[in-house]
Design a protein around this motif. Sequence first.
Motif, short mmCIF file in Angstrom:
data_model
loop_
_atom_site.label_atom_id
_atom_site.label_comp_id
_atom_site.label_asym_id
_atom_site.label_seq_id
_atom_site.Cartn_x
_atom_site.Cartn_y
_atom_site.Cartn_z
N TYR A 134 37.57 40.40 40.40
CA TYR A 134 38.74 40.43 39.50
C TYR A 134 39.97 40.97 40.22
O TYR A 134 41.07 40.41 40.08
N TYR B 204 41.32 38.36 42.48
CA TYR B 204 41.91 37.26 41.72
C TYR B 204 43.23 37.67 41.07
O TYR B 204 44.23 36.96 41.18
N THR C 142 33.55 41.39 31.53
CA THR C 142 33.82 40.24 32.39
C THR C 142 34.51 39.13 31.61
O THR C 142 35.53 38.57 32.05
N TRP D 255 38.23 40.89 32.36
CA TRP D 255 38.47 40.49 33.74
C TRP D 255 38.65 38.99 33.90
O TRP D 255 39.61 38.54 34.53
N PHE D 256 37.75 38.20 33.34
CA PHE D 256 37.82 36.73 33.46
C PHE D 256 37.66 36.08 32.09
O PHE D 256 36.69 35.36 31.84
N LEU E 106 36.58 32.44 31.45
CA LEU E 106 35.19 32.00 31.51
C LEU E 106 34.53 31.99 30.14
O LEU E 106 33.51 31.36 29.93
#
Length: 272
Positions: free
Chosen positions: A41, A44, A263, A267-268, A271
Amino acid sequence: MYFYRMSDISVPSPRSIKALKIAASAWYTPVLIGQWIFVAYILYAYGGPLIAGNPAGMNAHLSDAYVQSRTFGNVAVAAHLALAVIIHFFGPLQLVPAVRAKFPAFHRWSGRAFVVTVIIVVATGAYMLVARGIGAWTLRAGFAFQGFLILWFAWQTVRYARQRKFTVHMRWATRLFLAASAVWFFRVLIMIWFVLTGGIGIDQSNGTGWFIDAMSVLQFLPVVLYEVYWRIKVGPSSRVRFAFAIFLWFAALATTVGVGLTTLGMWFPVLG
């Protein structure tokens, strides 16, 4: 003179020792994986904009990460984030017995890099707290206490390594890793709280609230639990070891869920 029967002496059960060890590994596995996801993360969210030549893009993930004309502050933030990659990538590996046994040179040099890195991160983090005014005073106090713990634990970790007292060294190294990971645990616990309560006690407009105040202390819960774990591990009671092993399995499940939620939710989110 007193005479004791063998039945009067509490002998640790090998099964309880093994059960506690397996449960501790079960809890640590999602911690290690989650820390590496956090590294991805950082690369990115912050490395991506820098590579693209758009440092202001970092502000989408961290308020005032980049402020035009504040060169020293921008460098401090960039250094803090870059060094966090070292902490959260190499740090978890320091506590893996197989890595220490099979790659002792890697363990030594990555351990030295970890210690130096956390000290630098404490310094840059202190500057960010003062210059950027992050969060309420309770949150800043929590981060300041984290810095104190990191410096203390780092000193003891190096001290006992130099004395070649490796068992004691690993206890302090574990404390250092958990203290240095307090912000990571902070994020995971915050996300679990959001899912369970919808964010009660958190003002999302400015990142304050009574739960954030509480998290200033609760982020150190893993350090406290490690102290309990160690005393149970070397203690005489097999029943207590079995009971704490069960607790660690629940903690492993909660950590796994927390890492997954963080996550996908923090962070993502793309997804999810």
